[in-house]
Design a protein around this motif. Structure first.
Motif, mmCIF file in Angstrom:
data_model
loop_
_atom_site.group_PDB
_atom_site.id
_atom_site.type_symbol
_atom_site.label_atom_id
_atom_site.label_comp_id
_atom_site.label_asym_id
_atom_site.label_seq_id
_atom_site.Cartn_x
_atom_site.Cartn_y
_atom_site.Cartn_z
ATOM 1 N N LYS A 1 0.826 -1.208 0.000
ATOM 2 C CA LYS A 1 0.000 0.000 0.000
ATOM 3 C C LYS A 1 0.860 1.258 0.000
ATOM 4 O O LYS A 1 0.584 2.206 -0.738
ATOM 5 C CB LYS A 1 -0.928 0.009 1.213
ATOM 6 N N PHE B 1 2.465 1.795 -3.493
ATOM 7 C CA PHE B 1 1.533 2.353 -4.473
ATOM 8 C C PHE B 1 1.261 3.833 -4.196
ATOM 9 O O PHE B 1 1.174 4.641 -5.126
ATOM 10 C CB PHE B 1 0.222 1.556 -4.502
ATOM 11 N N TYR B 2 1.166 4.195 -2.923
ATOM 12 C CA TYR B 2 0.896 5.593 -2.581
ATOM 13 C C TYR B 2 2.093 6.483 -2.916
ATOM 14 O O TYR B 2 1.935 7.547 -3.518
ATOM 15 C CB TYR B 2 0.531 5.716 -1.100
ATOM 16 N N GLU C 1 4.823 5.785 -4.912
ATOM 17 C CA GLU C 1 5.338 5.704 -6.279
ATOM 18 C C GLU C 1 4.305 6.086 -7.340
ATOM 19 O O GLU C 1 4.678 6.549 -8.412
ATOM 20 C CB GLU C 1 5.852 4.292 -6.567
ATOM 21 N N ARG C 2 3.050 5.842 -7.053
ATOM 22 C CA ARG C 2 2.026 6.055 -8.073
ATOM 23 C C ARG C 2 0.921 7.009 -7.632
ATOM 24 O O ARG C 2 -0.032 7.231 -8.372
ATOM 25 C CB ARG C 2 1.427 4.706 -8.471
ATOM 26 N N ALA C 3 1.034 7.504 -6.418
ATOM 27 C CA ALA C 3 0.024 8.398 -5.842
ATOM 28 C C ALA C 3 -1.367 7.748 -5.869
ATOM 29 O O ALA C 3 -2.372 8.406 -6.101
ATOM 30 C CB ALA C 3 0.007 9.748 -6.556
ATOM 31 N N GLU C 4 -1.391 6.443 -5.650
ATOM 32 C CA GLU C 4 -2.648 5.679 -5.621
ATOM 33 C C GLU C 4 -2.845 5.082 -4.231
ATOM 34 O O GLU C 4 -1.921 4.506 -3.671
ATOM 35 C CB GLU C 4 -2.607 4.512 -6.619
ATOM 36 N N GLU C 5 -4.041 5.230 -3.738
ATOM 37 C CA GLU C 5 -4.390 4.543 -2.498
ATOM 38 C C GLU C 5 -5.134 3.277 -2.883
ATOM 39 O O GLU C 5 -6.154 3.340 -3.569
ATOM 40 C CB GLU C 5 -5.251 5.429 -1.606
ATOM 41 N N ILE C 6 -4.585 2.136 -2.469
ATOM 42 C CA ILE C 6 -5.249 0.869 -2.774
ATOM 43 C C ILE C 6 -5.720 0.240 -1.472
ATOM 44 O O ILE C 6 -5.148 0.469 -0.409
ATOM 45 C CB ILE C 6 -4.341 -0.090 -3.574
ATOM 46 N N ALA D 1 -6.917 -5.202 -3.082
ATOM 47 C CA ALA D 1 -5.998 -4.915 -4.186
ATOM 48 C C ALA D 1 -4.556 -5.194 -3.773
ATOM 49 O O ALA D 1 -3.777 -5.758 -4.549
ATOM 50 C CB ALA D 1 -6.141 -3.470 -4.637
#
Length: 79
Positions: free
Chosen positions: A17, A20-21, A23-28, A32
């Motif tokens: 998690k 992803f936050y 490196e990709r600015a995504e919260e999963i 996931a």
């Protein structure tokens, strides 16, 4: 495939998690992260496992060579 303790798995999921936050600015979410971890273990894990085995084999072979040399150094001359 892998026998991972629940606490280890929880830590690994948290690391996924965070990755992803950061490196990709995504919260999963948990699902996931778990699917991603399972993918990594199933698809990439065997490659790392085999590399580890190869490294262990090389270390054992080196130790055996050193042991052979040590034993030869202990031999006494015969007449």
């Amino acid at each position: 495939m892998f026998n991972i303790k629940p606490e280890q798995k929880r830590q690994m999921l948290e690391q996924v998690k965070i990755f992803f936050y950061e490196e990709r600015a995504e919260e999963i979410g948990e699902i996931a992260a778990e699917r991603f971890l399972e993918f990594m273990m199933e698809e990439l894990g065997p490659h790392f496992y085999n590399l580890g085995l190869e490294e262990a084999k090389n270390i054992v072979e080196e130790k055996i060579t050193n042991l052979d040399e040590d034993i030869l150094a202990l031999e006494r001359p015969t007449k």
